[in-house]
Design a protein around this motif. Structure first.
Motif, mmCIF file in Angstrom:
data_model
loop_
_atom_site.group_PDB
_atom_site.id
_atom_site.type_symbol
_atom_site.label_atom_id
_atom_site.label_comp_id
_atom_site.label_asym_id
_atom_site.label_seq_id
_atom_site.Cartn_x
_atom_site.Cartn_y
_atom_site.Cartn_z
ATOM 1 N N LEU A 1 0.828 -1.205 0.000
ATOM 2 C CA LEU A 1 0.000 0.000 0.000
ATOM 3 C C LEU A 1 0.863 1.256 0.000
ATOM 4 O O LEU A 1 0.553 2.248 -0.668
ATOM 5 N N THR B 1 0.933 4.311 -2.885
ATOM 6 C CA THR B 1 0.738 5.707 -2.506
ATOM 7 C C THR B 1 1.970 6.535 -2.831
ATOM 8 O O THR B 1 1.866 7.655 -3.355
ATOM 9 N N LEU C 1 -7.663 5.629 -1.260
ATOM 10 C CA LEU C 1 -7.007 4.403 -0.797
ATOM 11 C C LEU C 1 -7.327 4.128 0.669
ATOM 12 O O LEU C 1 -7.429 2.969 1.080
ATOM 13 N N THR D 1 -8.670 0.654 2.006
ATOM 14 C CA THR D 1 -7.871 -0.046 3.004
ATOM 15 C C THR D 1 -8.668 -0.311 4.271
ATOM 16 O O THR D 1 -8.451 -1.332 4.950
ATOM 17 N N LEU E 1 -2.756 -1.297 8.534
ATOM 18 C CA LEU E 1 -2.907 -1.099 7.097
ATOM 19 C C LEU E 1 -3.210 0.362 6.769
ATOM 20 O O LEU E 1 -2.728 0.895 5.764
ATOM 21 N N ILE F 1 -0.805 4.194 4.273
ATOM 22 C CA ILE F 1 -1.128 5.239 3.295
ATOM 23 C C ILE F 1 -0.386 6.527 3.653
ATOM 24 O O ILE F 1 0.220 7.173 2.801
ATOM 25 N N GLY G 1 -1.721 -1.150 -8.564
ATOM 26 C CA GLY G 1 -1.819 -1.934 -7.336
ATOM 27 C C GLY G 1 -1.743 -3.425 -7.612
ATOM 28 O O GLY G 1 -1.164 -4.184 -6.828
ATOM 29 N N SER H 1 0.983 -5.978 -6.096
ATOM 30 C CA SER H 1 0.568 -7.158 -5.343
ATOM 31 C C SER H 1 1.413 -8.380 -5.685
ATOM 32 O O SER H 1 1.552 -9.294 -4.872
#
Length: 426
Positions: free
Chosen positions: A68, A72, A95, A99, A140, A144, A225, A229
């Motif tokens: 994440l 960002t 986001l 999240t 999480l 960000i 994203g 991942s």
């Protein structure tokens, strides 16, 4: 940019930023090891193994948080390079909403089947899974804000959040374990650090207050994203599969011993990540501006290799005796396993750096290689896991093959890229 102003993404920024983050992460690692030394002295090897399992699950969450943060950071870097900081603020807000939902899902996945997890990993209680799950949404979310600070090259503020996280974890966990709460107390310390870090990041990573003009399409962010991942999955598998396998297949005392080796060896990866954290937004900015960053990548590989080599030599020379003094005599003969684990981790850190730098420019291919190497390591671990030495040897083989495959691929593709560039120039 005013011509009189120094480049914020130049060599000086890289060196100072990497220095601040390295010091902060070193302090964080020292604090975490102080906690583990304390736990190793007051808990039995089986209890220490349970506590380390919680740390391993936390590190799995850390891999998600890093993914994440990378998303960002990249779009913050691109927006800043384009003179549109408001677009980065808008991406960060959206986001955070996504999240929040993902954090709740992750918490439920850990909490609801807690008794099942306890049986699978042979822990004394299911409560640590519940407690850790309660803290996951906050951890999480904070990623960000860290990504915003990273993308804006605010490395001093970013470094301070790692220190805050460590101090909270250390103080709360030691106080509760000393009060007799055992593994549950240590896990409360982990979740408390998640919450305090989220609060500090929320305060420090303030929005620019400017309007997005134009806004960055979230469909583009989503596609990127998905790229991230791939590397995220590779990190989770490579960094944590060995501990999970050891916990499931080794005797509790042996699993506790392996946990000590893994905790020390992981320091190499997280020290190396301080370099990758700085390089990632710098390369993203330069790529957005059409500048070359090959020299930055080569220099960063040399730095990480040197850091890992020094750690491996130090572990071989003093690792076992130091562990024997600070944790106990049961850990005094681990110099060779520690050095070997540090070598495997260094190889993975180099591969991870190359993949993360490629991702900063939107290139997926190296991340696919890293994921393939991580899966190969997992398969080998599931086949050969008789003892600690075999677990570490499997990782060295898998990571050596990964780095070799990535080097060969880069060497093969470089002439092709050069011919393409010459043709375009002609």
């Amino acid at each position: 940019m005013n011509p009189a102003e120094p480049r914020r993404d130049g060599t000086r920024a890289i060196i100072s930023g990497a220095g601040m983050l390295s010091v902060a992460m070193l302090m964080a690692n020292i604090g975490n090891y102080a906690l583990n030394i304390f736990l190793g002295r007051v808990l039995t090897p089986a209890e220490f193994s349970d506590a380390n399992l919680m740390v391993t699950l936390m590190l799995t969450a850390t891999a998600v948080a890093l993914g994440l943060e990378m998303v960002t950071a990249r779009y913050t870097s691109v927006a800043e390079a384009g003179g549109n900081p408001g677009a980065a603020d808008l991406v960060a807000r959206r986001l955070r909403w996504w999240t929040g939902g993902a954090g709740v899902v992750a918490a439920v996945a850990l909490i609801a089947p807690a008794p099942l997890w306890s049986d699978l990993f042979q822990t004394a209680s299911a409560w640590p899974f519940v407690i850790l799950g309660l803290g996951l949404p906050f951890y999480l979310q904070q990623a960000i804000g860290r990504g915003v600070m990273q993308g804006r090259l605010r490395f001093g503020l970013l470094a301070s959040t790692f220190v805050i996280e460590m101090v909270t974890r250390l103080s709360v966990a030691i106080a509760l374990v000393a009060a007799g709460w055992g593994v549950v107390g240590a896990t409360i310390g982990l979740s408390a650090s998640f919450i305090v870090t989220w609060v500090s990041v929320t305060v420090l990573a303030r929005a620019s207050g400017e309007r997005a003009d134009p806004a960055i399409p979230m469909s583009e962010v989503g596609r990127y994203g998905a790229f991230v991942s791939v590397l995220l999955a590779a990190q989770m598998i490579a960094n944590n599969s060995d501990v999970l396998v050891s916990k499931a297949v080794l005797a509790p005392d042996d699993a506790g011993t392996y946990a000590a080796v893994a905790l020390v060896g992981r320091a190499v990866f997280y020290l190396a990540w301080s370099v990758a954290t700085v390089v990632f937004p710098v390369v993203a900015r330069r790529h957005a501006g059409g500048d070359d960053s090959g020299g930055i990548l080569r220099g960063s590989i040399l730095v990480i290799s040197a850091m890992g080599g020094l750690c491996a030599l130090g572990a071989l020379w003093l690792g076992g005796p130091v562990l024997g003094i600070v944790i106990g005599p049961a850990y005094a003969d681990l110099s060779v396993p520690l050095a070997a684990y540090a070598l495997a981790t260094t190889l993975f850190a180099v591969a991870n750096l190359v993949a993360s730098v490629a991702l900063s420019t939107g290139v997926l291919r190296p991340s696919v290689f890293v994921l393939g190497g991580a899966l190969a390591q997992l398969m080998l671990l599931l086949i050969w896991h008789d003892d600690i030495a075999q677990l570490i040897l499997v990782q060295i083989i898998a990571m050596s093959a990964l780095v070799a495959a990535m080097a060969i691929d880069a060497a093969v593709r470089r002439p092709t890229s050069a011919r393409h560039d010459e043709g375009a120039a002609a």
